[in-house]
Design a protein around this motif. Structure first.
Motif, short mmCIF file in Angstrom:
data_model
loop_
_atom_site.label_atom_id
_atom_site.label_comp_id
_atom_site.label_asym_id
_atom_site.label_seq_id
_atom_site.Cartn_x
_atom_site.Cartn_y
_atom_site.Cartn_z
N ASP A 51 0.61 5.99 0.37
CA ASP A 51 2.00 5.46 0.59
C ASP A 51 3.32 5.94 0.36
OD1 ASP A 51 2.74 3.84 2.72
OD2 ASP A 51 3.89 2.07 0.91
N GLN A 55 5.49 8.01 3.13
CA GLN A 55 6.71 7.83 3.01
C GLN A 55 8.09 8.63 3.58
OE1 GLN A 55 7.87 4.35 5.31
NE2 GLN A 55 9.30 5.93 5.45
N ASP A 77 -0.41 7.98 8.79
CA ASP A 77 -0.26 6.93 9.04
C ASP A 77 -2.53 6.19 8.38
OD1 ASP A 77 1.43 5.49 9.26
OD2 ASP A 77 0.38 4.85 11.24
N ARG A 80 -2.11 5.61 4.17
CA ARG A 80 -1.92 4.78 3.72
C ARG A 80 -3.56 3.95 3.48
NH1 ARG A 80 3.73 4.82 6.88
NH2 ARG A 80 5.10 5.57 5.34
#
Length: 84
Positions: A51, A55, A77, A80
């Motif tokens: 994650d 980011q 994503d 993640r």
């Protein structure tokens, strides 16, 4: 490199080259961004999450990049989700 980060790092290398990918990894790890994988980076990434890497990757991308490649966010994503 921890196995959990390898797939996403590889994906960043393909899209940004090795040095660019290493700088994203270093930014996510809060170490100096020199683009080289040395002892400091190796130690810093041991507890880095997908994650956090995702980011840092997202932060690196400009608005223009987002417009040109709208599917990139789905790809980021997906890494993640792997961790959850």
């Amino acid at each position: 490199m921890p196995p959990r980060l390898q797939s996403q790092f590889f994906d960043i290398v393909i899209n940004n080259g090795y040095t660019g990918a290493m700088k994203v990894l270093q930014r996510a790890s809060a170490v100096e961004e020199d683009g080289k994988f040395g002892d400091i980076t190796r130690k810093a990434i041991q507890n880095l999450s997908n994650d956090s890497l995702a980011q840092a990757r997202e932060d690196m991308l400009s608005r223009e990049y987002k417009k040109q490649f709208p599917g990139y966010k789905t790809r980021v994503d997906s890494f993640r989700e792997e961790e959850r």
